[in-house]
Design a protein around this motif. Structure first.
Motif, PDB file in Angstrom:
ATOM      1  N   SER A  68      47.297  38.543  41.955  1.00 46.31           N
ATOM      2  CA  SER A  68      45.974  38.439  41.348  1.00 46.31           C
ATOM      3  C   SER A  68      45.535  39.821  40.886  1.00 46.31           C
ATOM      4  O   SER A  68      45.711  40.814  41.594  1.00 46.31           O
TER       5      SER A  68
ATOM      6  N   ALA B  86      39.941  39.834  39.640  1.00 44.47           N
ATOM      7  CA  ALA B  86      39.810  38.408  39.949  1.00 44.47           C
ATOM      8  C   ALA B  86      39.070  38.233  41.270  1.00 44.47           C
ATOM      9  O   ALA B  86      39.175  39.059  42.180  1.00 44.47           O
TER      10      ALA B  86
ATOM     11  N   ILE C 121      47.229  35.356  38.561  1.00 40.50           N
ATOM     12  CA  ILE C 121      45.816  35.170  38.231  1.00 40.50           C
ATOM     13  C   ILE C 121      45.321  36.463  37.593  1.00 40.50           C
ATOM     14  O   ILE C 121      45.386  37.528  38.207  1.00 40.50           O
TER      15      ILE C 121
END
Length: 204
Positions: free
Chosen positions: A20, A24, A38
């Motif tokens: 991520s 995020a 992500i």
């Protein structure tokens, strides 16, 4: 709020199994499986389940109870609301929209009345398409850019427009199928053969 504060709010649990970006926001009690990525400014909310090898683009919101299957690709600026389930290999194009309440009003609380929408394996939803809740999308269906879905879409169907209408059929590779007099078609990319039987497509 400066960037240092934002970084401190981002959980680092399970970072050995998924990636991520530092901007995020990943809430507690969500499930993210290995190989998923992500990206910038996306928000993954508590209670959702993202399976293996998904790619979540920038500025994406995934709400509680959403389920994404393996290898789902979510492009930038997509909001996936409670009530949506995507099977494996689904592609969600940039800024496509899901709804989850048929008759929303700001002054009326309709939490708990969310309609369900299921997106079948391998389906594609084009950029800026709108999926009105409660209408399932069949496996390998292809929703054209900007289409507005107001009814259930059959597997392998190609639909476009507002409201969306079916104009043909697509192969699993995303090629238009042209059926001959025997109701057979061959995908020009994969060479797989398909049959049109009773207004349904079957891969042979």
């Amino acid at each position: 709020m400066d960037m240092t504060t934002i970084k401190l709010q981002v959980p680092t649990k399970n970072q050995d199994t998924y990636f991520s970006h530092e901007t995020a926001v990943i809430d507690d009690n969500c499930t993210i499986e290995k190989g998923t990525k992500i990206w910038h400014f996306s928000h993954i909310m508590s209670g959702c389940h993202i399976k293996e090898r998904c790619n979540i683009g920038q500025n994406v919101v995934i709400s509680p109870e959403v389920v994404l299957g393996n290898n789902v690709k979510v492009q930038n600026n997509v909001s996936i609301y409670t009530g949506v389930t995507c099977d494996d290999d689904v592609f969600l194009g940039p800024s496509c929209v899901f709804t989850n309440v048929v008759n929303p009003r700001s002054a009326v609380n309709r939490r708990g009345q969310y309609s369900r929408t299921y997106v079948g394996k391998g389906a594609t939803i084009g950029a800026n398409a709108t999926i009105v809740c409660g209408h399932d999308i069949g496996a390998y269906a292809f929703i054209g850019a900007g289409a507005v879905i107001t009814k259930t879409v059959k597997p392998y169907a190609l639909v476009v427009g507002n409201p969306a209408r079916q104009i043909g059929w697509m192969s699993e590779y995303g090629c238009r199928l042209n059926f001959n007099e025997d109701q057979l078609a061959v995908c020009e990319e994969s060479n797989d053969t398909y049959e049109l039987l009773n207004d349904q497509v079957i891969k042979l």
